[in-house]
Design a protein around this motif. Structure first.
Motif, PDB file in Angstrom:
ATOM      1  N   VAL A  81       0.992  -1.525   0.048  1.00 25.46           N
ATOM      2  CA  VAL A  81      -0.320   0.614   0.158  1.00 25.46           C
ATOM      3  C   VAL A  81       1.249   1.225   0.152  1.00 25.46           C
ATOM      4  CG1 VAL A  81      -1.792   1.330   1.399  1.00 25.46           C
ATOM      5  CG2 VAL A  81      -1.963  -1.135   1.306  1.00 25.46           C
ATOM      6  N   GLY A  82       0.785   2.172  -0.811  1.00 25.55           N
ATOM      7  CA  GLY A  82       1.418   3.351  -1.284  1.00 25.55           C
ATOM      8  C   GLY A  82       1.166   4.499  -0.277  1.00 25.55           C
ATOM      9  N   PRO A  83       2.103   5.399   0.157  1.00 25.15           N
ATOM     10  CA  PRO A  83       1.175   6.669   1.047  1.00 25.15           C
ATOM     11  C   PRO A  83       0.412   7.229   0.512  1.00 25.15           C
ATOM     12  CG  PRO A  83       3.468   7.334  -0.024  1.00 25.15           C
ATOM     13  CD  PRO A  83       2.704   5.920  -0.997  1.00 25.15           C
ATOM     14  N   VAL A  84      -0.833   7.559   0.982  1.00 20.64           N
ATOM     15  CA  VAL A  84      -1.737   8.392   0.826  1.00 20.64           C
ATOM     16  C   VAL A  84      -1.864   9.353   1.162  1.00 20.64           C
ATOM     17  CG1 VAL A  84      -4.519   8.111   1.439  1.00 20.64           C
ATOM     18  CG2 VAL A  84      -3.279   6.100   1.290  1.00 20.64           C
ATOM     19  N   ARG A  85      -1.845  10.950   0.362  1.00 15.27           N
ATOM     20  CA  ARG A  85      -1.420  11.820   1.189  1.00 15.27           C
ATOM     21  C   ARG A  85      -3.060  12.773   2.191  1.00 15.27           C
ATOM     22  NH1 ARG A  85      -0.286  17.565  -2.487  1.00 15.27           N
ATOM     23  NH2 ARG A  85      -0.562  18.531  -0.743  1.00 15.27           N
ATOM     24  N   LEU A  86      -3.187  12.811   3.362  1.00 14.22           N
ATOM     25  CA  LEU A  86      -4.071  13.531   3.316  1.00 14.22           C
ATOM     26  C   LEU A  86      -4.951  14.559   3.253  1.00 14.22           C
ATOM     27  CD1 LEU A  86      -3.955  11.162   7.043  1.00 14.22           C
ATOM     28  CD2 LEU A  86      -5.238  10.732   4.517  1.00 14.22           C
ATOM     29  N   TRP A  87      -5.935  15.468   3.453  1.00 15.71           N
ATOM     30  CA  TRP A  87      -6.242  16.258   3.166  1.00 15.71           C
ATOM     31  C   TRP A  87      -5.418  17.630   2.186  1.00 15.71           C
ATOM     32  CZ3 TRP A  87      -4.375  15.356   8.223  1.00 15.71           C
ATOM     33  CH2 TRP A  87      -6.008  15.012   9.012  1.00 15.71           C
ATOM     34  N   PRO A  88      -5.364  16.593   0.657  1.00 17.13           N
ATOM     35  CA  PRO A  88      -4.177  16.931  -0.150  1.00 17.13           C
ATOM     36  C   PRO A  88      -4.797  19.080  -0.431  1.00 17.13           C
ATOM     37  CG  PRO A  88      -6.792  15.770  -1.208  1.00 17.13           C
ATOM     38  CD  PRO A  88      -6.709  15.778   0.355  1.00 17.13           C
ATOM     39  N   GLY A  89      -6.041  19.341  -0.364  1.00 20.23           N
ATOM     40  CA  GLY A  89      -6.109  20.895   0.185  1.00 20.23           C
ATOM     41  C   GLY A  89      -5.647  21.722   0.681  1.00 20.23           C
ATOM     42  N   LEU A  90      -4.442  21.524   1.330  1.00 20.54           N
ATOM     43  CA  LEU A  90      -3.820  21.983   2.231  1.00 20.54           C
ATOM     44  C   LEU A  90      -2.809  23.030   1.424  1.00 20.54           C
ATOM     45  CD1 LEU A  90      -3.041  20.263   5.792  1.00 20.54           C
ATOM     46  CD2 LEU A  90      -5.026  22.196   5.461  1.00 20.54           C
ATOM     47  N   PRO A  91      -3.146  24.192   1.324  1.00 18.24           N
ATOM     48  CA  PRO A  91      -2.249  25.065   0.832  1.00 18.24           C
ATOM     49  C   PRO A  91      -0.904  24.624   1.038  1.00 18.24           C
ATOM     50  CG  PRO A  91      -3.046  26.729   2.651  1.00 18.24           C
ATOM     51  CD  PRO A  91      -4.135  25.552   2.637  1.00 18.24           C
ATOM     52  N   PRO A  92       0.819  25.003   0.536  1.00 23.11           N
ATOM     53  CA  PRO A  92       1.847  25.109   0.834  1.00 23.11           C
ATOM     54  C   PRO A  92       2.367  25.651   1.967  1.00 23.11           C
ATOM     55  CG  PRO A  92       2.143  26.150  -1.451  1.00 23.11           C
ATOM     56  CD  PRO A  92       0.318  25.556  -0.797  1.00 23.11           C
ATOM     57  N   ALA A  93       3.139  25.444   3.005  1.00 25.25           N
ATOM     58  CA  ALA A  93       3.935  26.575   3.923  1.00 25.25           C
ATOM     59  C   ALA A  93       4.698  27.591   3.325  1.00 25.25           C
ATOM     60  CB  ALA A  93       4.488  26.375   5.540  1.00 25.25           C
ATOM     61  N   THR A  94       4.038  28.884   3.961  1.00 24.31           N
ATOM     62  CA  THR A  94       5.341  29.471   3.329  1.00 24.31           C
ATOM     63  C   THR A  94       5.937  30.216   3.774  1.00 24.31           C
ATOM     64  OG1 THR A  94       4.255  31.888   4.373  1.00 24.31           O
ATOM     65  CG2 THR A  94       3.039  30.582   2.242  1.00 24.31           C
ATOM     66  N   ALA A  95       6.405  29.541   5.086  1.00 28.44           N
ATOM     67  CA  ALA A  95       7.729  30.396   6.517  1.00 28.44           C
ATOM     68  C   ALA A  95       7.456  29.269   7.215  1.00 28.44           C
ATOM     69  CB  ALA A  95       7.811  31.594   6.507  1.00 28.44           C
ATOM     70  N   PRO A  96       7.977  28.762   7.846  1.00 29.69           N
ATOM     71  CA  PRO A  96       8.250  28.209   9.310  1.00 29.69           C
ATOM     72  C   PRO A  96       8.037  29.060  10.232  1.00 29.69           C
ATOM     73  CG  PRO A  96      10.320  28.465   8.624  1.00 29.69           C
ATOM     74  CD  PRO A  96       9.412  28.779   7.126  1.00 29.69           C
ATOM     75  N   PRO A  97       7.037  28.969  11.438  1.00 32.17           N
ATOM     76  CA  PRO A  97       6.597  29.576  12.988  1.00 32.17           C
ATOM     77  C   PRO A  97       7.622  29.809  13.177  1.00 32.17           C
ATOM     78  CG  PRO A  97       6.182  27.633  12.786  1.00 32.17           C
ATOM     79  CD  PRO A  97       6.178  27.338  11.539  1.00 32.17           C
ATOM     80  N   LEU A  98       8.941  29.350  12.852  1.00 35.67           N
ATOM     81  CA  LEU A  98       9.925  29.328  13.938  1.00 35.67           C
ATOM     82  C   LEU A  98      11.578  29.379  13.356  1.00 35.67           C
ATOM     83  CD1 LEU A  98       8.231  28.340  18.025  1.00 35.67           C
ATOM     84  CD2 LEU A  98       8.851  30.782  17.008  1.00 35.67           C
ATOM     85  N   ASP A  99      12.623  29.792  13.847  1.00 34.39           N
ATOM     86  CA  ASP A  99      13.283  29.276  14.217  1.00 34.39           C
ATOM     87  C   ASP A  99      14.198  28.996  14.941  1.00 34.39           C
ATOM     88  OD1 ASP A  99      15.801  29.164  12.566  1.00 34.39           O
ATOM     89  OD2 ASP A  99      16.338  31.335  12.045  1.00 34.39           O
ATOM     90  N   TYR A 100      14.206  28.101  14.549  1.00 32.60           N
ATOM     91  CA  TYR A 100      15.457  27.332  15.630  1.00 32.60           C
ATOM     92  C   TYR A 100      17.044  27.458  15.977  1.00 32.60           C
ATOM     93  CZ  TYR A 100      11.205  25.427  17.385  1.00 32.60           C
ATOM     94  OH  TYR A 100      10.150  24.898  17.692  1.00 32.60           O
ATOM     95  N   GLY A 101      17.242  27.934  14.979  1.00 32.35           N
ATOM     96  CA  GLY A 101      18.513  27.706  14.821  1.00 32.35           C
ATOM     97  C   GLY A 101      19.388  27.042  14.451  1.00 32.35           C
ATOM     98  N   GLU A 102      18.736  26.216  13.316  1.00 38.05           N
ATOM     99  CA  GLU A 102      19.658  24.758  12.914  1.00 38.05           C
ATOM    100  C   GLU A 102      21.022  25.219  12.242  1.00 38.05           C
ATOM    101  OE1 GLU A 102      16.699  25.020  12.797  1.00 38.05           O
ATOM    102  OE2 GLU A 102      15.317  23.046  13.850  1.00 38.05           O
ATOM    103  N   THR A 103      20.893  25.536  11.862  1.00 43.69           N
ATOM    104  CA  THR A 103      22.038  26.181   9.990  1.00 43.69           C
ATOM    105  C   THR A 103      22.975  27.226  10.787  1.00 43.69           C
ATOM    106  OG1 THR A 103      20.150  28.129   9.095  1.00 43.69           O
ATOM    107  CG2 THR A 103      20.552  25.096   8.471  1.00 43.69           C
TER     108      THR A 103
END
Length: 262
Positions: A41-63
């Protein structure tokens, strides 16, 4: 052209032996079915109508990376750098920073300033060396003891005669381990007794930093009625460390819990 007689004889002999070989694959040696194979069984995408995120809410400074001011690295050899001087230079550059990659407790900062005069209480533990970036040279791995059983783990890359910090994290560390070019940090889980967080930091060439490439929650023991104190941190598989010349004395091995074997 007829085949030689000896080949005909050999063919007849093999044909006669074949039934004997096949008869040996009876009830004990015959192939048996292992049952039906589950349908893939392949992956099934849930809520395909969700808009793509434009920016993460927080910057944890990983980079986040930063050059260490005032630290020179002759021949880009981190073995010739004093780990205490490196941390002291960072504290001096950020004296009022108490969170994030440069965060330091005031108590810890004061102890670092006294490392030369009072090495027994120096929170900077013995450094370790390992090629984590794949550039053929060792990077510098530093551990800093902090209050509340927390440990800061920092990694430095030598380049162009200077030093760049490519990783910094602080947690209630159980152990730090080297696996190939990964730095694996095991930390206590405050909210889930009997479990621990395990994060594998790996070099990302595009970002030029060590990133938490794999993060997981691992069960280590059944939860009990009480939580025992977190064990002291340790670091395994060190690269042999030559003694620095012309630098401030590093903390003694007797006060270095990272150097203990698991």
């Amino acid at each position: 052209m007829r085949p030689p007689r000896r080949l005909l004889v050999a063919a007849v002999a093999l044909a006669a032996a074949a039934p004997l070989v096949l008869s040996g694959c009876g009830a004990q040696g015959e192939l048996r079915s292992a049952g039906a194979t589950p349908t893939a069984v392949g992956p099934v995408r849930l809520w395909p109508g969700l808009p793509p995120a434009t920016a993460p809410p927080l910057d944890y400074g990983e980079t986040d990376t930063e050059s260490v001011p005032g630290i020179g690295v002759p021949d880009n050899d981190v073995h010739r750098v004093d780990a205490v001087a490196v941390v002291r230079a960072e504290v001096k550059a950020h004296p009022d920073t108490y969170s994030g990659a440069d965060g330091m407790y005031q108590e810890t900062a004061r102890q670092i300033e006294r490392c030369t005069a009072e090495p027994a209480t120096c929170p900077v533990m013995k450094p370790y060396y390992r090629d984590l970036t794949g550039n053929g040279r060792d990077e510098l791995i530093v551990g800093i003891r902090m209050p509340q059983q927390q440990v800061g783990v920092r990694v430095y890359l030598a380049q162009n005669g200077g030093l760049t910090r490519i990783m910094s994290t602080v947690d209630q560390v159980i152990s730090v381990e080297l696996a190939g070019r990964d730095l694996i940090v095991r930390a206590s889980s405050a909210g889930i007794p009997g479990y621990e967080y395990r994060t594998a930091w790996s070099w990302d060439e595009q970002q030029g930093a060590m990133l938490p490439a794999r993060d997981e929650i691992v069960r280590v023991k059944p939860p009990g009625p009480s939580v025992s104190p977190a064990p002291q941190p340790r670091l395994v598989e060190p690269t042999p460390t030559p003694g620095p010349t012309g630098s401030s004395p590093a903390p003694s091995d007797t006060d270095d819990t990272f150097g203990e074997a698991p």
